[in-house]
Enzyme design. Structure first.
Site, PDB file in Angstrom:
ATOM      1  N   LYS A  19       0.703  -1.313   0.099  1.00 50.13           N
ATOM      2  CA  LYS A  19      -0.105  -0.043  -0.053  1.00 50.13           C
ATOM      3  C   LYS A  19       0.899   1.490   0.135  1.00 50.13           C
ATOM      4  CE  LYS A  19      -2.803   1.220   3.530  1.00 50.13           C
ATOM      5  NZ  LYS A  19      -2.682   2.533   3.968  1.00 50.13           N
ATOM      6  N   GLY A  90      -5.092   8.542   5.150  1.00 51.16           N
ATOM      7  CA  GLY A  90      -3.886   9.492   5.661  1.00 51.16           C
ATOM      8  C   GLY A  90      -2.943   9.489   4.716  1.00 51.16           C
ATOM      9  N   SER A 163       7.502  10.124  11.411  1.00 53.30           N
ATOM     10  CA  SER A 163       6.121   9.804  10.543  1.00 53.30           C
ATOM     11  C   SER A 163       6.687   9.917   9.180  1.00 53.30           C
ATOM     12  CB  SER A 163       5.117  10.896  10.889  1.00 53.30           C
ATOM     13  OG  SER A 163       4.111  10.880   9.602  1.00 53.30           O
ATOM     14  N   ASP A 313       2.098  -0.298  12.198  1.00 51.20           N
ATOM     15  CA  ASP A 313       0.829  -0.863  11.719  1.00 51.20           C
ATOM     16  C   ASP A 313       0.659  -2.223  12.034  1.00 51.20           C
ATOM     17  OD1 ASP A 313       0.516   1.545  10.359  1.00 51.20           O
ATOM     18  OD2 ASP A 313       1.492   0.936   8.526  1.00 51.20           O
ATOM     19  N   LYS A 340      -4.628   6.653  14.254  1.00 50.30           N
ATOM     20  CA  LYS A 340      -4.592   5.832  13.037  1.00 50.30           C
ATOM     21  C   LYS A 340      -6.017   5.862  12.672  1.00 50.30           C
ATOM     22  CE  LYS A 340      -0.306   5.300  12.826  1.00 50.30           C
ATOM     23  NZ  LYS A 340       0.661   5.783  11.876  1.00 50.30           N
ATOM     24  N   ARG A 344      -6.399   2.994  17.818  1.00 43.55           N
ATOM     25  CA  ARG A 344      -5.814   1.698  17.841  1.00 43.55           C
ATOM     26  C   ARG A 344      -5.612   1.108  19.215  1.00 43.55           C
ATOM     27  NH1 ARG A 344      -2.745   1.065  12.014  1.00 43.55           N
ATOM     28  NH2 ARG A 344      -4.709   1.053  11.028  1.00 43.55           N
ATOM     29  N   ARG A 386      -7.249  -2.798   9.769  1.00 39.62           N
ATOM     30  CA  ARG A 386      -6.246  -3.750  10.463  1.00 39.62           C
ATOM     31  C   ARG A 386      -6.631  -4.439  12.036  1.00 39.62           C
ATOM     32  NH1 ARG A 386      -2.094  -2.912   7.206  1.00 39.62           N
ATOM     33  NH2 ARG A 386      -1.504  -0.843   6.250  1.00 39.62           N
TER      34      ARG A 386
HETATM   35  C1  S3P Z   1       2.476   5.109   6.215  1.00 41.03           C
HETATM   36  C2  S3P Z   1       3.302   5.704   7.401  1.00 41.03           C
HETATM   37  C3  S3P Z   1       2.696   5.373   8.581  1.00 41.03           C
HETATM   38  C4  S3P Z   1       1.691   4.112   8.831  1.00 41.03           C
HETATM   39  C5  S3P Z   1       0.649   4.268   7.665  1.00 41.03           C
HETATM   40  C6  S3P Z   1       1.314   4.377   6.088  1.00 41.03           C
HETATM   41  C7  S3P Z   1       2.682   5.649   5.000  1.00 41.03           C
HETATM   42  O1  S3P Z   1       1.981   6.668   9.103  1.00 41.03           O
HETATM   43  O2  S3P Z   1       1.128   4.041  10.011  1.00 41.03           O
HETATM   44  O3  S3P Z   1      -0.170   3.223   7.585  1.00 41.03           O
HETATM   45  O4  S3P Z   1       2.759   5.019   3.906  1.00 41.03           O
HETATM   46  O5  S3P Z   1       3.571   6.764   4.932  1.00 41.03           O
HETATM   47  P1  S3P Z   1       2.760   7.688  10.024  1.00 41.03           P
HETATM   48  O6  S3P Z   1       3.573   8.192   8.888  1.00 41.03           O
HETATM   49  O7  S3P Z   1       1.384   8.720  10.349  1.00 41.03           O
HETATM   50  O8  S3P Z   1       3.335   7.048  11.060  1.00 41.03           O
END
Ligand code: S3P
Length: 426
Positions: A19, A90, A163, A313, A340, A344, A386
């Site tokens: 993803k 997100g 992040s 995750d 999230k 969670r 999840r």
């Molecule tokens: C992701 C980063 C993570 C992860 C999300 C996917 C990404 O989030 O939890 O499922 O693709 O950059 P954060 O950047 O908020 O930690």
């Protein structure tokens, strides 16, 4: 969806495309100057929101056996006719905001009820430092209004929270900046964006520095997306906690910024091997072999500190492994789990408690004594993919029947999760 106790798990699994990498390849292809062909792109709710948004911005996309995306270059997107919709994703809203921040037209982006509760100041702060004109609600949430600018400034920015979404947002905004943008990471997060763009990465005083040069040209390419290791985690845990299991997960991403949960499971005593490890599109990929014996003898541990971003995750499904293993399973320093797709921490605590585990909740985690018999119950997913998948795996080791309240939410990241699960269950 009703889940019953399983005898064992056996077979070969081809997980869907990753993803995180699928979103990024879509954005980077759109920013390129030609036709990109993408194999094994994840077609799920979240990544389709990214494709829809790009389509609204005038990007030509063709979905057939392979995905075709014709890039428009860094600056030539079309002004969208209406508010862009990121749904539950997100990654879509945060990464796309970095691209929109440097355009010469106004735009607005929003999402579903869950996404509109998630914090956006973490991207707004650095984007404003770069000269972006961006507004959120009073609570710092979407809808986000992004106004036209001529150019952005380059910045040197140390991430306040680890992040990968914030990092990637700044990288994309940096493509519009006049000078060199430097991003400093104290704690390593997934590094797909810098890998895909071939950015210069160095380290200083134990910190990682990522540089975005102004005016880099993004080539159009052929991409092969590896299988999603986070989606595979549900099966890797299942085969580790159900006796007499043996599965092979094929062609999956083994990027070390994503495989922390495998290190954790191995420390707990799980038997997990990698085979056919190779490099594809600048990412490590291989097969994961998981076996379990007649008896499950896993031992619990504490997850905390710098490890957390690497397993963020997979914490819901690791908690399910913890429920089966002996000793105290504890998660700390994971406050961001509350931000999230659902809270969670609350979702894990509530569902494990309903399955019969005595569990203590903290602001930044939880702890409980594992090795207890789980009992089947009604699982509240809070619409979080999840949580639905992690507690489906819990249902495979629980006594009696486990019912998942909203199994459809798995289509956010893994539309055929239940079909694949059925195929390997005995
Ligand atoms: C992701 C980063 C993570 C992860 C999300 C996917 C990404 O989030 O939890 O499922 O693709 O950059 P954060 O950047 O908020 O930690």
């Amino acid at each position: 969806m009703k889940i019953k106790k399983a005898n064992n798990l056996a077979g070969i699994i081809y997980p869907p495309g990753d993803k995180s990498i699928s979103h990024r390849v879509a954005f980077i292809s759109a920013l390129s100057n030609g036709v990109n062909v993408i194999e094994n792109f994840l077609l799920s709710d979240d990544t389709l929101r990214t494709l829809d948004c790009l389509g609204e911005l005038g990007v030509e996309i063709e979905i057939s056996e392979k995905l075709m995306i014709k890039g428009r270059g860094v600056k030539n997107f079309q002004k969208p006719r209406s508010t862009l919709y990121a749904g539950n994703s997100g990654t879509t809203i945060r990464l796309l905001s970095g691209i929109l921040a440097g355009q010469n037209f106004n735009s607005e982006i929003t999402g579903d009820d869950s996404l509109r509760k998630r914090p956006m100041m973490r991207i707004i702060k650095p984007l404003r430092m770069m000269g972006a004109k961006i507004e959120a609600t009073e609570n710092g949430t979407a809808p986000l209004k992004i106004y036209a600018v001529k150019n952005l400034n380059s910045i040197e920015y140390e991430l306040e929270i680890p992040s990968a979404q914030v990092k990637s947002c700044i990288i994309f905004a940096g493509l519009h900046a006049e000078g060199k943008t430097k991003i400093i990471e104290k704690v390593q997060t997934r590094d797909h964006t810098e890998r895909l763009l071939g950015l210069k990465v160095s380290s200083e005083d134990g910190k990682k520095i990522i540089e975005v040069e102004p005016g880099i040209k993004i080539e159009n390419k052929y991409y092969l997306i590896p299988g999603d290791i986070s989606s595979s985690a549900f099966f890797i845990v299942a085969a580790s906690i159900i006796p007499n299991s043996h599965i092979v997960v094929k062609n999956v991403s083994l990027n070390p910024t994503r495989t922390g949960f495998i290190d954790v499971l191995r420390k707990m005593g799980a038997m997990i091997e990698f085979e056919n490890v190779r490099e594809v599109s600048n990412e490590q990929i291989g097969d994961v072999i998981v076996k379990s014996g007649k008896e499950i003898n896993l031992k619990n541990l504490t997850l905390a500190g710098d490890l957390i971003p690497n397993v963020i995750d997979e914490i819901p499904v690791l908690a399910v492994a913890g429920a089966v293993a002996e000793g105290v399973f504890e998660v700390r320093n994971a406050r961001d789990l509350r931000n999230k797709e659902s809270d969670r921490i609350k979702a894990i605590v509530k569902n494990l408690r309903n399955m019969g585990i005595e569990i203590e909740e903290y602001e930044d985690g939880f702890s409980f004594e594992g090795g207890k018999k789980l009992k089947g119950t009604l699982i509240q997913t809070y619409g979080d993919h999840r949580i639905a998948m992690a507690f489906s795996i819990a249902g495979l080791v629980a006594e009696g029947e486990t019912v998942i309240d909203n199994p459809e939410c798995v289509k956010i990241s893994f539309p055929n999760f239940y079909e694949i699960l059925k195929n390997v269950l005995n």
